[in-house]
Design a protein around this motif. Structure first.
Motif, PDB file in Angstrom:
ATOM      1  N   VAL A 150       0.853  -1.182   0.000  1.00 35.05           N
ATOM      2  CA  VAL A 150       0.000   0.000   0.000  1.00 35.05           C
ATOM      3  C   VAL A 150       0.891   1.235   0.000  1.00 35.05           C
ATOM      4  CG1 VAL A 150      -2.038  -1.008   1.076  1.00 35.05           C
ATOM      5  CG2 VAL A 150      -0.183  -0.193   2.504  1.00 35.05           C
ATOM      6  N   ALA A 151       0.404   2.319  -0.628  1.00 31.61           N
ATOM      7  CA  ALA A 151       1.169   3.563  -0.685  1.00 31.61           C
ATOM      8  C   ALA A 151       0.213   4.739  -0.775  1.00 31.61           C
ATOM      9  CB  ALA A 151       2.117   3.563  -1.899  1.00 31.61           C
ATOM     10  N   PHE A 152       0.447   5.773   0.056  1.00 29.65           N
ATOM     11  CA  PHE A 152      -0.304   7.025  -0.009  1.00 29.65           C
ATOM     12  C   PHE A 152       0.308   7.941  -1.059  1.00 29.65           C
ATOM     13  CE2 PHE A 152      -1.778   5.987   4.338  1.00 29.65           C
ATOM     14  CZ  PHE A 152      -3.132   6.273   4.196  1.00 29.65           C
ATOM     15  N   ASP A 153      -0.551   8.755  -1.699  1.00 29.23           N
ATOM     16  CA  ASP A 153      -0.034   9.802  -2.563  1.00 29.23           C
ATOM     17  C   ASP A 153       0.443  10.963  -1.674  1.00 29.23           C
ATOM     18  OD1 ASP A 153      -2.642  10.729  -1.820  1.00 29.23           O
ATOM     19  OD2 ASP A 153      -2.475  12.191  -3.431  1.00 29.23           O
ATOM     20  N   PRO A 154       1.174  11.940  -2.199  1.00 30.46           N
ATOM     21  CA  PRO A 154       1.708  13.020  -1.349  1.00 30.46           C
ATOM     22  C   PRO A 154       0.637  13.795  -0.592  1.00 30.46           C
ATOM     23  CG  PRO A 154       2.792  13.015  -3.480  1.00 30.46           C
ATOM     24  CD  PRO A 154       1.692  12.031  -3.585  1.00 30.46           C
ATOM     25  N   GLY A 172      -2.139  12.485   0.601  1.00 30.63           N
ATOM     26  CA  GLY A 172      -2.819  11.621   1.554  1.00 30.63           C
ATOM     27  C   GLY A 172      -4.277  11.386   1.247  1.00 30.63           C
ATOM     28  N   THR A 173      -4.720  11.692   0.017  1.00 31.83           N
ATOM     29  CA  THR A 173      -6.127  11.520  -0.355  1.00 31.83           C
ATOM     30  C   THR A 173      -6.378  10.286  -1.208  1.00 31.83           C
ATOM     31  OG1 THR A 173      -5.821  12.921  -2.303  1.00 31.83           O
ATOM     32  CG2 THR A 173      -6.533  13.998  -0.268  1.00 31.83           C
ATOM     33  N   ILE A 174      -5.323   9.696  -1.750  1.00 33.61           N
ATOM     34  CA  ILE A 174      -5.458   8.521  -2.614  1.00 33.61           C
ATOM     35  C   ILE A 174      -4.548   7.430  -2.079  1.00 33.61           C
ATOM     36  CG2 ILE A 174      -5.117   7.583  -4.931  1.00 33.61           C
ATOM     37  CD1 ILE A 174      -5.785  10.299  -6.044  1.00 33.61           C
ATOM     38  N   LEU A 175      -5.078   6.217  -2.043  1.00 33.41           N
ATOM     39  CA  LEU A 175      -4.314   5.061  -1.587  1.00 33.41           C
ATOM     40  C   LEU A 175      -4.181   4.078  -2.748  1.00 33.41           C
ATOM     41  CD1 LEU A 175      -3.033   3.677   0.942  1.00 33.41           C
ATOM     42  CD2 LEU A 175      -5.209   2.492   1.234  1.00 33.41           C
ATOM     43  N   ALA A 176      -2.937   3.724  -3.090  1.00 32.44           N
ATOM     44  CA  ALA A 176      -2.679   2.731  -4.143  1.00 32.44           C
ATOM     45  C   ALA A 176      -2.430   1.388  -3.484  1.00 32.44           C
ATOM     46  CB  ALA A 176      -1.483   3.143  -4.988  1.00 32.44           C
ATOM     47  N   ILE A 177      -3.090   0.351  -4.003  1.00 37.24           N
ATOM     48  CA  ILE A 177      -3.008  -0.994  -3.432  1.00 37.24           C
ATOM     49  C   ILE A 177      -2.526  -1.940  -4.522  1.00 37.24           C
ATOM     50  CG2 ILE A 177      -4.265  -2.819  -2.234  1.00 37.24           C
ATOM     51  CD1 ILE A 177      -6.414  -0.586  -1.628  1.00 37.24           C
ATOM     52  N   ALA A 178      -1.382  -2.595  -4.302  1.00 39.56           N
ATOM     53  CA  ALA A 178      -0.857  -3.582  -5.249  1.00 39.56           C
ATOM     54  C   ALA A 178      -1.493  -4.926  -4.946  1.00 39.56           C
ATOM     55  CB  ALA A 178       0.664  -3.665  -5.127  1.00 39.56           C
ATOM     56  N   SER A 179      -2.207  -5.483  -5.926  1.00 40.46           N
ATOM     57  CA  SER A 179      -2.981  -6.705  -5.705  1.00 40.46           C
ATOM     58  C   SER A 179      -2.387  -7.879  -6.456  1.00 40.46           C
ATOM     59  CB  SER A 179      -4.429  -6.489  -6.152  1.00 40.46           C
ATOM     60  OG  SER A 179      -5.188  -7.673  -6.005  1.00 40.46           O
ATOM     61  N   ASN A 180      -2.669  -9.054  -5.938  1.00 41.38           N
ATOM     62  CA  ASN A 180      -2.156 -10.281  -6.548  1.00 41.38           C
ATOM     63  C   ASN A 180      -2.911 -10.669  -7.813  1.00 41.38           C
ATOM     64  OD1 ASN A 180       0.121 -11.654  -5.387  1.00 41.38           O
ATOM     65  ND2 ASN A 180      -1.050 -13.547  -5.488  1.00 41.38           N
ATOM     66  N   ASP A 181      -4.019  -9.972  -8.127  1.00 41.78           N
ATOM     67  CA  ASP A 181      -4.763 -10.290  -9.348  1.00 41.78           C
ATOM     68  C   ASP A 181      -4.235  -9.532 -10.562  1.00 41.78           C
ATOM     69  OD1 ASP A 181      -5.543  -7.747  -8.774  1.00 41.78           O
ATOM     70  OD2 ASP A 181      -7.692  -8.151  -8.684  1.00 41.78           O
ATOM     71  N   GLY A 182      -3.069  -8.859 -10.426  1.00 45.74           N
ATOM     72  CA  GLY A 182      -2.456  -8.182 -11.551  1.00 45.74           C
ATOM     73  C   GLY A 182      -2.927  -6.757 -11.759  1.00 45.74           C
ATOM     74  N   THR A 183      -3.665  -6.191 -10.807  1.00 49.38           N
ATOM     75  CA  THR A 183      -4.154  -4.819 -10.937  1.00 49.38           C
ATOM     76  C   THR A 183      -3.673  -3.976  -9.760  1.00 49.38           C
ATOM     77  OG1 THR A 183      -6.205  -5.248  -9.721  1.00 49.38           O
ATOM     78  CG2 THR A 183      -6.223  -5.643 -12.110  1.00 49.38           C
TER      79      THR A 183
END
Length: 619
Positions: free
Chosen positions: A556-560, A562-573
């Motif tokens: 998981v990673a926040f954008d600078p 702090g309003t958007i959260l990026a989630i790396a998933s095992n389904d390739g998305t």
């Protein structure tokens, strides 16, 4: 067919011969016998009517007989020559049939054939022929019914086996059901015995929590009183020193009195900082007199942790980019494929557009982004490289690996400056302190460690997790770090003393990643079943839970902002979750599981690495 044509030819020739004979023959007139000529009947009306009536009655009677009669089939016996012809035709002996017919008709014309030779075939031959045909048909039927019987037998045996199997399975299921019922009854009886004990323990726990809260209040009150006393003593000492300076002798002024070693303002410090400052003063005072506490071990090159002011100066420099207000604003812009195996870790240079990546192919690489040119490639680990992080100055890179080592690389030379080997199992993650003197690592040996880059030793081993520690991260411009573990918990640590300040419970599966937002008041974590949680650091409570399962969430990673959260998933998305309205938009591009994801410090692009051996830039 040849036999029939020859027969027709023969009959035509015979008719021509007969016609020739008839043309020369003289016919005699046959006289009419007058006896058979009926006498003329006298005309009579009554006789005519009677005759017509009798004729109509005869017609009606004949019609009635015709309606009542049943159709019948008369089988005429087959003559010898037809029998022979049929036999030869059936056997396909056409030439023999031609010879037979030629010789047969010659003998017949000469009158050399006897009555018994040209008669009908005896019934016994016809009967034998019919019986042969019937025997062949019956043999065919016997074979057909035998095959059907064998097939029915196989089906019967198969169905009987299936019946026996299902019967046995049903008996086994019934036995297991009865056993489970007995076990449940026994467990209910067993747990019923513990219910009073549980009630007692619950009441004791409530009493202990009340006492703990009271003790905490007393401690805070005592700390406040101690702070007030320290301020009073400091004021008194300042007054005393001022009076001594004003009224003292020149010898006293020139005696070289040493200034206090710590001239800091304690009014803005918290209880923990004041305690650490007092400990440090005691250590320094014991060093001045040449004495150390018995339980204190100090290395001459140990670094000092900076004062924790709780202020992040970078927050004032960062403004919310306009294009990040929409999660759907990111599009795939570039793809790099230079690693031979999956990409496991990412790190961006603190000042330049440079990206560091680690991979399962035992190497790390440094790239220009977004062009994708390789600047450096490092080899030295004997197993997969799990993570990396740039030093705050940008001149050093730390890497962790499955070979249980942590390596610090100089990017200017480039060489491996030092290797830390205190971990006993694979090392998953690393994070630099903002001052650059300390490096935190997380390992599969259930511990996290804080390394001092000046004394090149482990300053603290953070013990408390019951399973592999999967991720570690320092809060920028702070001495606080967070860890997450496969024991389903998160922990906040004070790096200055190596003590766990708070633990967070709520995940039901192994926690794979944890990160701070830019303000440091919110934590985001994800686990192996796709559950993502946001935590309020101050309230120690869950803000919200996001389910992106059933596939594991790896990073998981926040954008600078702090309003958007990026989630790396095992389904390739990559799931882009907007905290304001709760919308989720997937970024599709990887062909396999996404292992890591990272925003750049300006928020202009997103970097991801996956098991498809690629690094992708989303801008």
């Amino acid at each position: 067919m040849a036999a029939v044509q020859d027969s027709d030819k023969y009959y035509l020739e015979r008719e021509e011969v007969i016609d020739d004979v008839h043309d020369d023959y003289e016919y005699e007139e046959v006289p009419v016998d007058e006896e058979f000529v009926a006498a003329e009947v006298e005309e009579d009306l009554d006789a005519a009517v009677r005759t017509v009536r009798e004729a109509s009655e005869d017609v009606d009677a004949a019609g009635a007989r015709d309606l009542g009669a049943k159709p019948s089939l008369v089988q005429k016996p087959e003559v010898v020559d037809d029998f022979v012809r049929n036999f030869l035709v059936r056997m396909g002996m056409s030439r023999t049939l031609d010879c037979f017919q030629t010789e047969w008709y010659e003998l017949q014309q000469r009158g050399l054939l006897h009555e018994e030779d040209i008669g009908v075939v005896p019934d016994i031959y016809s009967r034998n022929s019919d019986l042969d045909s019937e025997v062949k048909f019956l043999k065919t039927e016997v074979v057909k019914f035998r095959n059907a019987a064998l097939k029915a037998k196989e089906t019967y045996v198969k169905l009987r086996k299936e019946r026996d199997y299902h019967r046995m399975h049903h008996k086994r299921v019934v036995q297991e059901k009865n056993k489970l019922i007995d076990d449940l009854k026994r467990l209910k009886r067993h747990y019923a015995q513990y219910e009073p004990t549980l009630q007692t323990l619950r009441s004791k726990y409530e009493v202990a929590m009340k006492e703990k809260m009271l003790a905490r209040l007393e401690r805070d009150r005592a700390v406040g009183q101690a702070s007030g006393l320290q301020s009073t003593l400091k004021s008194a000492e300042n007054l005393k020193s001022n009076s001594s300076i004003r009224g003292g002798t020149a010898a006293d002024a020139g005696s070289g009195a040493q200034r206090p070693r710590y001239m800091v303002d304690e009014r803005g410090m918290g209880p923990t900082q004041r305690t650490l400052l007092e400990m440090r003063k005691r250590v320094e005072s014991s060093q001045d007199v040449g004495e150390y506490p018995k339980d204190f071990k100090r290395h001459p090159k140990d670094s000092e942790f900076p004062l924790d002011t709780g202020v992040n100066p970078e927050l004032a420099k960062k403004g919310p980019p306009g294009h990040l207000t929409r999660t759907g604003g990111f599009r795939l812009s570039n793809t790099f494929t230079h690693h031979a195996q999956p990409v496991s870790g990412l790190a961006l240079h603190p000042r330049k557009q440079i990206l560091a990546t680690t991979s399962d192919d035992h190497t790390w690489k440094i790239w220009f982004v977004p062009s994708g040119e390789i600047i450096l490639s490092g080899e030295g680990h004997t197993e997969w490289v799990s993570d990396c992080d740039f030093h705050p100055s940008g001149s050093t890179l730390a890497t962790t690996s499955g070979d249980t080592t942590v390596k610090v690389w100089s990017l200017s030379e480039p060489t491996c400056k030092h290797t830390f080997t205190d971990h006993t199992l694979a090392v998953w993650s690393c994070s630099w302190h903002t001052c650059g003197d300390f490096l935190a690592t997380a390992s599969m040996d259930n511990t996290a460690k804080i390394w001092d880059l000046n004394s090149l030793r482990c300053r603290y081993t953070l013990r408390g997790h019951a399973d592999s520690v999967n991720c570690v991260e320092f809060l920028p411009y702070s001495n606080t770090l967070v860890t997450c573990s496969a024991d389903k918990t998160l922990s906040l640590w004070d790096a200055r003393v190596g003590i766990c300040a708070q633990s967070y419970f709520g995940h039901m599966n192994s926690v794979n990643s944890v990160t701070f937002n830019a303000r440091g008041d919110t934590l985001a974590s994800c686990d192996s079943m796709g559950s993502v949680r946001l935590w309020d650091v101050r309230k120690i409570a869950t803000i919200m839970e996001i389910n992106v399962g059933p596939h594991p969430a790896n990073k998981v990673a926040f954008d600078p902002t702090g309003t958007i959260l990026a989630i790396a998933s095992n389904d390739g998305t990559i799931k882009m979750y907007e905290l304001a309205n709760g919308t989720t938009i997937p970024l599709i591009g990887h062909e396999d599981a996404v292992q890591c994801v990272l925003f750049d410090r300006s928020g202009e692009f997103l970097v991801s690495g996956g098991s498809d051996n690629t690094v992708r830039i989303w801008s």
